[in-house]
Design a protein around this motif. Structure first.
Motif, PDB file in Angstrom:
ATOM      1  N   ASP A  88       4.803   2.980 -22.616  1.00  0.00           N
ATOM      2  CA  ASP A  88       4.319   2.713 -21.370  1.00  0.00           C
ATOM      3  C   ASP A  88       5.515   2.609 -20.396  1.00  0.00           C
ATOM      4  OD1 ASP A  88       3.131   1.645 -18.996  1.00  0.00           O
ATOM      5  OD2 ASP A  88       1.753   0.539 -20.343  1.00  0.00           O
ATOM      6  N   ASP A  89       5.793   3.515 -19.618  1.00  0.00           N
ATOM      7  CA  ASP A  89       6.993   3.312 -18.739  1.00  0.00           C
ATOM      8  C   ASP A  89       6.595   2.756 -17.314  1.00  0.00           C
ATOM      9  OD1 ASP A  89       9.646   3.336 -18.712  1.00  0.00           O
ATOM     10  OD2 ASP A  89       9.744   5.198 -17.689  1.00  0.00           O
ATOM     11  N   TYR A  90       5.777   1.776 -17.373  1.00  0.00           N
ATOM     12  CA  TYR A  90       4.958   1.407 -16.162  1.00  0.00           C
ATOM     13  C   TYR A  90       5.795   1.085 -14.750  1.00  0.00           C
ATOM     14  CZ  TYR A  90       5.959  -3.523 -16.938  1.00  0.00           C
ATOM     15  OH  TYR A  90       6.157  -4.839 -17.413  1.00  0.00           O
ATOM     16  N   ASP A  91       6.907   0.351 -14.893  1.00  0.00           N
ATOM     17  CA  ASP A  91       7.893   0.200 -13.795  1.00  0.00           C
ATOM     18  C   ASP A  91       9.439   0.401 -13.908  1.00  0.00           C
ATOM     19  OD1 ASP A  91       8.315  -2.148 -15.516  1.00  0.00           O
ATOM     20  OD2 ASP A  91       7.851  -3.724 -14.158  1.00  0.00           O
ATOM     21  N   SER A  92       9.699   1.395 -14.612  1.00  0.00           N
ATOM     22  CA  SER A  92      11.006   1.332 -14.996  1.00  0.00           C
ATOM     23  C   SER A  92      11.893   1.917 -13.891  1.00  0.00           C
ATOM     24  CB  SER A  92      11.220   2.776 -16.096  1.00  0.00           C
ATOM     25  OG  SER A  92      10.842   3.791 -15.654  1.00  0.00           O
ATOM     26  N   LEU A  95       3.909   4.353  -5.746  1.00  0.00           N
ATOM     27  CA  LEU A  95       3.390   4.612  -4.394  1.00  0.00           C
ATOM     28  C   LEU A  95       2.393   3.730  -3.949  1.00  0.00           C
ATOM     29  CD1 LEU A  95       3.601   8.359  -4.907  1.00  0.00           C
ATOM     30  CD2 LEU A  95       5.408   6.959  -4.095  1.00  0.00           C
ATOM     31  N   PHE A  96       1.183   3.800  -4.162  1.00  0.00           N
ATOM     32  CA  PHE A  96       0.100   2.903  -3.883  1.00  0.00           C
ATOM     33  C   PHE A  96      -1.016   2.913  -4.955  1.00  0.00           C
ATOM     34  CE2 PHE A  96      -0.546   7.059  -1.890  1.00  0.00           C
ATOM     35  CZ  PHE A  96      -2.105   7.402  -2.086  1.00  0.00           C
ATOM     36  N   PRO A  97      -1.628   1.859  -5.209  1.00  0.00           N
ATOM     37  CA  PRO A  97      -2.785   1.572  -6.405  1.00  0.00           C
ATOM     38  C   PRO A  97      -3.816   2.600  -6.161  1.00  0.00           C
ATOM     39  CG  PRO A  97      -1.874  -0.628  -5.637  1.00  0.00           C
ATOM     40  CD  PRO A  97      -1.507   0.437  -4.359  1.00  0.00           C
ATOM     41  N   LEU A 140      11.369   5.419  -3.577  1.00  0.00           N
ATOM     42  CA  LEU A 140      11.847   4.661  -4.311  1.00  0.00           C
ATOM     43  C   LEU A 140      13.159   3.842  -3.941  1.00  0.00           C
ATOM     44  CD1 LEU A 140      11.494   6.737  -7.823  1.00  0.00           C
ATOM     45  CD2 LEU A 140       9.867   5.135  -7.028  1.00  0.00           C
ATOM     46  N   ARG A 141      13.960   4.730  -3.299  1.00  0.00           N
ATOM     47  CA  ARG A 141      15.215   3.887  -2.944  1.00  0.00           C
ATOM     48  C   ARG A 141      14.696   2.753  -1.881  1.00  0.00           C
ATOM     49  NH1 ARG A 141      17.548   7.937  -0.843  1.00  0.00           N
ATOM     50  NH2 ARG A 141      18.199   8.736  -2.774  1.00  0.00           N
ATOM     51  N   ALA A 142      14.126   2.932  -1.038  1.00  0.00           N
ATOM     52  CA  ALA A 142      13.752   2.123   0.168  1.00  0.00           C
ATOM     53  C   ALA A 142      12.743   0.755  -0.462  1.00  0.00           C
ATOM     54  CB  ALA A 142      12.885   2.687   1.210  1.00  0.00           C
ATOM     55  N   SER A 143      11.948   1.267  -1.447  1.00  0.00           N
ATOM     56  CA  SER A 143      10.844   0.105  -1.987  1.00  0.00           C
ATOM     57  C   SER A 143      11.975  -0.806  -2.980  1.00  0.00           C
ATOM     58  CB  SER A 143       9.794   0.677  -2.727  1.00  0.00           C
ATOM     59  OG  SER A 143      10.170   1.642  -3.831  1.00  0.00           O
ATOM     60  N   ARG A 144      12.771  -0.184  -3.694  1.00  0.00           N
ATOM     61  CA  ARG A 144      13.658  -1.061  -4.566  1.00  0.00           C
ATOM     62  C   ARG A 144      14.603  -1.929  -3.619  1.00  0.00           C
ATOM     63  NH1 ARG A 144      16.549   2.828  -6.521  1.00  0.00           N
ATOM     64  NH2 ARG A 144      15.149   3.341  -8.300  1.00  0.00           N
ATOM     65  N   GLN A 145      14.748  -1.481  -2.660  1.00  0.00           N
ATOM     66  CA  GLN A 145      15.857  -2.536  -1.916  1.00  0.00           C
ATOM     67  C   GLN A 145      14.820  -3.551  -1.452  1.00  0.00           C
ATOM     68  OE1 GLN A 145      17.514   0.230   0.826  1.00  0.00           O
ATOM     69  NE2 GLN A 145      19.306   0.934  -0.218  1.00  0.00           N
ATOM     70  N   ALA A 146      13.527  -3.302  -0.955  1.00  0.00           N
ATOM     71  CA  ALA A 146      12.765  -4.223  -0.316  1.00  0.00           C
ATOM     72  C   ALA A 146      12.208  -5.380  -1.382  1.00  0.00           C
ATOM     73  CB  ALA A 146      11.635  -3.528   0.226  1.00  0.00           C
ATOM     74  N   TYR A 147      12.146  -4.737  -2.582  1.00  0.00           N
ATOM     75  CA  TYR A 147      11.676  -5.745  -3.679  1.00  0.00           C
ATOM     76  C   TYR A 147      12.770  -6.742  -4.064  1.00  0.00           C
ATOM     77  CZ  TYR A 147       7.610  -2.369  -3.948  1.00  0.00           C
ATOM     78  OH  TYR A 147       6.365  -1.811  -3.776  1.00  0.00           O
ATOM     79  N   GLU A 148      13.783  -5.928  -4.112  1.00  0.00           N
ATOM     80  CA  GLU A 148      15.333  -6.888  -4.612  1.00  0.00           C
ATOM     81  C   GLU A 148      15.386  -7.929  -3.644  1.00  0.00           C
ATOM     82  OE1 GLU A 148      19.805  -6.484  -6.067  1.00  0.00           O
ATOM     83  OE2 GLU A 148      18.904  -4.541  -4.974  1.00  0.00           O
ATOM     84  N   GLY A 189      11.843  15.678  -1.814  1.00  0.00           N
ATOM     85  CA  GLY A 189      12.718  14.460  -2.080  1.00  0.00           C
ATOM     86  C   GLY A 189      12.171  13.256  -1.573  1.00  0.00           C
ATOM     87  N   ALA A 190      10.702  13.349  -0.979  1.00  0.00           N
ATOM     88  CA  ALA A 190      10.285  11.962  -0.308  1.00  0.00           C
ATOM     89  C   ALA A 190       9.945  11.059  -1.349  1.00  0.00           C
ATOM     90  CB  ALA A 190       8.931  12.391   0.526  1.00  0.00           C
TER      91      ALA A 190
END
Length: 473
Positions: free
Chosen positions: A288-292, A323-325, A374-382, A368-369
């Motif tokens: 289960d690779d749910y949030d790698s 993306l979204f639930p 992923l790049r933008a959300s990773r920065q926001a979550y960090e 490529g969207a």
């Protein structure tokens, strides 16, 4: 009409409804005459020839109307006896009851589960849908639909649309280290759907299914629904304790990238030991690779499936967490020996993803969207993780914060999970106790902290509230 003469069916006036449609109008006029008792039970209807002359319609039109009345039970047609009204009119059996006037009450939505709400501090495992570019998604769905012909919309691709499977395989080769092709990918509605298909296909009553302890509760429940005996395997600092896996087990379920819920990464030595066990025991490993995708310190390890030379790993992923639930699109990368049986189960259950979502996602990946998101959300979550950690006391113990959508907050000595969660709820915080995820192991008291679906303002405000609770504990 002569005095004393009984009314005749021939006295039926020509109905106005004939002007709109002769056959339907004749049927409705005769039916109304029967129901109003103008043609009483047992009375004989005029011949179609005589009534046709009176109503100025063709005899064939009335034959069709009589046949319809006969098929619906209003009249009986007997050769040599003519057409007679039935003794019992079966209106109550064939006509829908007239709805009485009633006050409509507003629809009350079902209360959401505390485990799946967004923007509630500090519910875990939820992405922030506000980061998702809806305009880009709409363009992708539009381009995807316009680029294909009606044949794609009419065809049944039980494994998923070939174009989407090809783009998923390409992404996994580039970012998760998998050596896979499109024909190994099966589209699902999410990881739970994948686990359900696996359980239905691979497990028989009495089989042993191994799960992590603590671990993902839906996996345990889905395997149990298939009649499997569930064996909980404890998790230590390096992840699943592979030495405790029995050789008689049918499968083992793991979350190697970011263990759910503790957050550690399964070490390379444990990964190799797990694969060796699967080959030796002729068992399957469900990854289960749910949030790698969300690793904030270093590049994530390649997926466990990338080391799977014996083809024993079923890799499960989902776009609902990044993306979204409400998207409800996931996938499996399955061993070649299981593909046909899993597809049979999928075809039997009929639970598949709509073509429009698949077309839109394929275009989202191709353009490529997806990687940009992923790049933008990773920065926001960090940034949100860092803001929350900055709010907590310096002596506060946390783990699993290096990746994923949540971390574990270990409570001060002497504080129980139940009491702390109750006091948190009283000030507007929703916390999940770690003990909820445990089966047999006993761990120090802790709570799961989710932060990704909160704004920075919410994190700073509620982070201070959480800190006050910890200090007062």
């Amino acid at each position: 009409m002569s005095r004393g003469k009984a009314p005749s069916a021939l006295d039926l006036p020509r109905p106005d409804s004939l002007d709109a449609g002769k056959q339907q109008g004749a049927y409705e006029a005769l039916r109304a005459a029967i129901l109003d008792r103008q043609l009483p039970a047992g009375s004989r209807l005029p011949s179609t020839r005589s009534l046709a002359e009176r109503w100025l319609v063709s005899r064939g039109t009335l034959e069709a109307a009589y046949d319809r009345l006969h098929s619906e039970g209003y009249v009986q047609r007997v050769a040599g006896s003519g057409t007679r009204v039935c003794a019992v009119i079966p209106e109550q059996f064939i006509a829908a009851p007239v709805a009485s006037v009633m006050v409509r009450r507003p629809v009350e939505p079902d209360p959401p589960s505390a485990g799946v709400q967004s923007h509630v501090p500090f519910v875990a495992r939820r992405p922030d849908a506000s980061l998702f570019d809806l305009k880009a998604w709409a363009r992708c769905i539009s381009r995807g639909l316009l680029a294909v012909g009606p044949g794609v919309l009419e065809a049944n691709y039980f494994a998923g649309l070939p174009d989407l499977r090809e783009h998923i395989a390409e992404y996994l080769r580039s970012y998760r280290g998998l050596r896979c092709e499109a024909d190994e990918v099966i589209i699902t509605t999410g990881i739970r759907h994948a686990l359900d298909l696996i359980a239905r296909t691979l497990l028989k009553p009495g089989d042993t299914a191994c799960v992590e302890d603590p671990g993902y509760l839906p996996a345990r429940r889905l395997f149990a629904l298939a009649g499997a005996h569930i064996q909980a395997i404890p998790v230590c600092a390096e992840g699943l304790d592979t030495a405790q896996l029995p050789d008689t087990a049918r499968l083992a379920y793991v979350t190697p990238a970011h263990q759910a819920p503790l957050g550690m990464t399964l070490s390379v030595s444990r990964r190799l030991a797990l694969l060796d066990w699967a080959a030796r025991a002729d068992a399957w490993v469900v990854e289960d690779d749910y949030d790698s995708e969300y690793n904030y310190n270093t590049a994530p390890l390649a997926a466990l499936k990338s080391l799977d030379h014996a083809d024993r790993v079923i890799y499960c992923g989902s776009f609902n967490k990044n993306l979204f639930p409400g998207l409800r699109v996931g996938f499996m990368v399955v061993p070649k020996g299981l593909r046909r049986s899993l597809l049979r189960t999928l075809q039997l259950t009929g639970h598949s993803v709509g073509a429009s979502d698949q077309l839109g996602l394929a275009e989202f990946l191709r353009s490529g969207a997806f990687v940009r998101h992923l790049r933008a959300s990773r920065q926001a979550y960090e940034a949100r993780r860092d803001a929350l950690l900055a709010c907590l006391p310096q002596n506060c113990a946390v783990s699993g914060q290096q990746a994923g959508l949540h971390f574990v907050l270990w409570l001060p000595p002497g504080v129980t999970e139940g009491d702390f969660c109750e006091r948190a709820a009283a000030v507007g915080l929703t916390l999940q106790p770690l003990g909820k995820f445990c089966t047999q192991v006993s761990l120090p008291p802790a709570v799961i902290i989710g932060y990704t679906a909160l704004t920075l303002a919410q994190i700073r405000y509620h982070g201070r509230v959480l800190t006050q609770l910890l200090i007062a504990a």
